[in-house]
Design a protein around this motif. Structure first.
Motif, short mmCIF file in Angstrom:
data_model
loop_
_atom_site.label_atom_id
_atom_site.label_comp_id
_atom_site.label_asym_id
_atom_site.label_seq_id
_atom_site.Cartn_x
_atom_site.Cartn_y
_atom_site.Cartn_z
N LYS A 59 36.47 52.53 34.59
CA LYS A 59 34.91 52.33 35.60
C LYS A 59 35.71 50.73 36.17
N VAL A 60 34.65 49.81 35.03
CA VAL A 60 35.16 48.21 35.29
C VAL A 60 35.34 47.62 33.96
N ALA A 61 36.19 46.93 34.02
CA ALA A 61 36.76 45.86 32.83
C ALA A 61 37.19 45.11 33.22
N SER A 62 37.78 44.34 32.26
CA SER A 62 38.65 43.27 31.97
C SER A 62 39.92 42.53 31.62
N LEU A 63 40.98 41.88 32.85
CA LEU A 63 42.20 42.43 32.16
C LEU A 63 42.88 41.38 31.18
N PHE B 185 50.27 38.69 43.72
CA PHE B 185 49.09 39.52 44.53
C PHE B 185 48.72 40.42 43.18
N LEU B 186 47.34 40.09 44.39
CA LEU B 186 45.97 40.95 43.44
C LEU B 186 45.86 41.68 44.65
N ASP B 187 45.43 43.50 43.79
CA ASP B 187 45.38 44.47 44.18
C ASP B 187 43.83 44.75 44.87
N LYS B 188 43.08 45.69 45.66
CA LYS B 188 42.04 45.45 45.77
C LYS B 188 40.85 46.30 44.29
N LEU B 189 41.42 46.12 43.33
CA LEU B 189 41.01 46.52 42.08
C LEU B 189 40.49 45.64 41.25
N VAL B 190 40.61 44.08 41.60
CA VAL B 190 40.28 43.32 41.27
C VAL B 190 38.58 43.03 42.31
N LEU B 191 37.77 42.68 41.37
CA LEU B 191 36.32 42.99 41.60
C LEU B 191 36.18 41.20 42.56
N PRO B 192 35.03 41.03 43.76
CA PRO B 192 34.98 40.18 44.28
C PRO B 192 34.68 38.88 42.99
N GLN B 193 34.11 39.26 42.17
CA GLN B 193 33.25 37.80 41.82
C GLN B 193 34.38 37.31 41.26
#
Length: 380
Positions: free
Chosen positions: A263-267, A312-320
């Motif tokens: 779901k939602v997590a942080s790198l 390169f930041l793929d689409k999984l990176v949240l807009p925020q």
């Protein structure tokens, strides 16, 4: 397994060699002021160090015939290398990594290269502070895997939970550690909402450590970039929650960061706790991809600092892009920057107002080995 006499022979050989070496616009004005102080400090600090380094280089290169000069301890260690082999089938000097480490005298002053043959090594490794200059060298075509499955809740020898710090499959407390072509793994899984499932593949707590072509596999808290100056090149890091975290001051070049979040997590969870600390994570020329939705970082510490450049930041990176971990007081203290990144996740339109699209001058302190003072200790 090597015989006792063989182990003693290796130890005596090592000991003799070691002894020889002894001879944005929505911000309030207060936040703008705080941010501008940050920019000024970073830029001026970079300029000062660059000028100092330039002066030192003239002296060093003149005295060394035009070559870069390593610090004295490291120079001596590299001159007096010792190479031993580790192979599970008994054809090497040692059958386990732990045996090889135990044969090295404490406070050694020579580079000890453990040539680790292909295989899966189910070992929990701790390299004490008194064992500097150790190198793990694997086969690039078939890297060895060092694996474990401890978590923060795993019971230790005293029956109490290990905690995240001691859950590491490989823990390095020593300085001048190097690893090349090695897989570090913690196979513990993580379920959303569960507690105590932190399972570290590698914890690096020594300074002046470098990792080349290494892989780090885990779920929650894969790579504990604990403290010290570190350099990662051509590495792969996989995890789900906070899978690169710690106080470290580290440069990640050309690294592939793969999320397995459901779901939602942080790198990242960088824990810089005050403005005077020089720690922070800098990612350059990398890739961020995988599953789930992720923040590039969340503020574990009040002054958390993370920079992504040319990545390169793929689409999984949240807009925020970034999270303050529920504490808005951190919004004007953290330093979260992006510089010339690409990909669908690099769209800055939806970013939190306290994230920064860095200018050229602002990015310079973070996008070279000067960020980790690597000129005197990195052997690239």
């Amino acid at each position: 397994m090597a015989s006792i006499s063989h182990l003693q022979l290796i130890s005596l050989l090592l000991l003799s060699l070691f002894n020889a070496t002894l001879s944005s616009s929505s911000w309030s004005s207060d936040r703008d002021i705080e941010y501008n102080k940050w920019v000024s400090w970073n830029v001026e600090n970079y300029r000062r160090k660059a000028a100092l380094k330039g002066a030192e280089s003239i002296v060093e290169m003149t005295s060394a015939g035009g070559r870069n000069v390593l610090d004295v301890k490291l120079r001596l260690a590299e001159i007096n290398k010792v190479i031993v082999s580790v192979c599970q089938n008994g054809t090497g000097d040692f059958k386990t990594i732990r045996e090889a480490l135990n044969a090295i005298p404490l406070n050694n002053t020579s580079r000890v290269i453990l040539m680790i043959k292909p295989g899966v090594y189910r070992e929990k490794i701790i390299i004490p502070r008194a064992l500097p200059f150790v190198t793990f060298l694997g086969d690039a075509s078939d890297p060895p895997t060092i694996t474990g499955n401890d978590t923060a809740l795993t019971a230790g020898g005293d029956g109490r939970p290990l905690g995240t710090y001691h859950s590491a499959t490989v823990a390095v407390n020593a300085n001048y550690f190097v690893a090349a072509n090695i897989k570090f793994e913690n196979t513990a899984s993580h379920e959303i909402g569960s507690i105590g499932e932190q399972g570290v593949a590698l914890r690096i707590s020594g300074t002046k450590a470098a990792f080349y072509n290494c892989s780090f596999y885990g779920a929650q808290d894969t790579l504990y970039d604990h403290k010290g100056m570190h350099y990662f090149k051509n590495c792969y890091v996989q995890g789900s929650v906070d899978f690169i975290f710690g106080y470290g001051r580290s440069l990640y070049e050309n690294c592939y960061l793969n999320s397995t979040a459901e779901k939602v997590a942080s790198l990242t969870a960088q824990k810089r706790t005050n403005a005077s600390l020089s720690s922070g994570f800098s990612f350059k020329d990398g890739v961020v991809t995988g599953s789930g939705q992720i923040y590039l970082g969340r503020a574990w510490g009040d002054y958390s600092r993370v920079i992504f450049s040319f990545t390169f930041l793929d689409k999984l990176v949240l807009p925020q892009g970034w999270s303050d971990w529920g504490d808005q007081n951190r919004d004007y203290k953290v330093y979260y920057g992006e510089y010339k990144c690409s990909g669908p996740g690099a769209n800055f339109t939806g970013r939190v107002p306290w994230a920064r699209m860095l200018r050229d001058e602002e990015a310079k302190p973070f996008i070279g080995i000067h960020f980790v003072e690597g000129y005197s200790w990195l052997i690239i």
